[in-house]
Enzyme design. Sequence first.
Site: not given
Lengths: 70, 256
Positions: B99, B160, B186-187, B208-209
């Site tokens: 990635k 994040g 993301a988001g 992830n977050t």
Amino acid sequence: MQETVSIRVNGSHRRVPAGISVADLALELGLEPAKVAVERNLEIVPRSALAEVIVEDGDDYEIVTFVGGG
Amino acid sequence: MADTWNVAGKTFSSRLIVGTGKYKSFEQNAAAVAASGAEIVTVAVRRVNISDPGQPLLTDYIDPKTITYLPNTAGCFTAEEAIRTLRLAREAGGWELVKLEVLGEARTLYPDMRETLKATETLVKEGFKPMVYCVDDPIAAKQLEEAGAVAIMPLGAPIGSGLGIQNRVTIRLIVEGAGVPVLVDAGVGTASDASVAMELGCDGVLMNTAIAEAKDPVVMARAMKLAVESGRLAYLAGRMGQRRYADPSSPLAGLI
């Protein structure tokens, strides 16, 4: 007295016995050579060559592994 | 028929890719990965801890033989740094699927597309198969694909942030124009965000977050698995049209 060479590993200065291989260096640092990747003076040392490449005075090593990340 | 997707010649059933950062412990991380059903996890490449080499490793908890490790270049701000990181990653892991993310600034963690495109070209020449984090720009996405990106991964909101998919129109434009898988990277903040991404026709979602910072990451991981699956099914089913006014569900004929 045993001869030593001066190198850098991950930014820190170190002295190690002269004539050891990169694989020996990893073991000396307590690392499993199979679980890390090594860059020597900005060039990758292929895993297959870790036991053959000899640590030279003034070498600069980066030794990395996988950690958690997003 | 199984609803699988392919990237760089590999077939996957799960459309959820999860990160391995920000967890309280390796145990919690491994449990969340299991609950998410993910077959791919992102990992970072960092210096080994020489002062304390006995520390447990991620690979002791998440087995790279059963879960595909996708090494990232998080924290890299130039093409050169990203390429150097991935060369090491390839040596550490022995695979080409990576990635790529080249960041433009710390405040927004928006990608620097000039450096990202440059890095993609070099990586492809060196035999890598880069999945590429990018802006939600259909033209930039096309350029990445032409450069050899094996997947396009536009952000739905800043990394994040948990703000959800802020750019449905542009994500959809990218999906319609792409010849390689598109994954929102993301988001996502909660399960419905993941469903939205999938309902737009994305091939997958990377997060992830949203899982790691949930009060109960393992339960949230399962919620995300179900959300990705239901969003995908809704997309395949084809949603109803939208109307401005009501349309009764019960027949008007035969009213007493």
